[in-house]
Design a protein around this motif. Structure first.
Motif: not given
Length: 107
Positions: A2-11, A72-75
């Protein structure tokens, strides 16, 4: 994977969407350019495209077009502040090399 997003990036994305006043998420993709061959591209999403892969983390939706997905798989998308500089960081396990200026990469 999947594509993941850190909490900082999401904020950071949430704040920009609120400030912008519209939008349902962020589109991440790749384009051909630069000395290494590919570069990341980001844009706000106002309407869903049926072909998009959709990922959600920390209340933020990320959209990826099918052509960009293999690159982008796994980014993991992060947001960092280093001194006076701030911006998104792309932690891509598929990346084999990056150009000296950091603008483009190769898979």
């Amino acid at each position: 994977m999947a594509i993941t997003l850190t909490e900082r990036a999401a904020d950071h994305i949430s704040k920009f969407l609120t400030k912008r006043g519209k939008g349902i998420g962020l589109r991440i993709g790749v384009r051909t350019t630069g000395c290494s061959g590919m570069a990341y591209k980001l844009e706000f999403v106002d309407t869903v495209v049926d072909e998009d892969n959709v990922f959600e983390a920390h209340g933020v939706k990320l959209f990826v077009d099918p052509k960009s997905m293999p690159y982008l798989e796994g980014i993991e998308l992060d947001f960092a502040r280093e001194g006076l500089n701030e911006g998104f960081k792309f932690n891509n396990p598929n990346e084999k090399a990056r150009c000296g200026c950091g603008e483009s990469f190769t898979v």
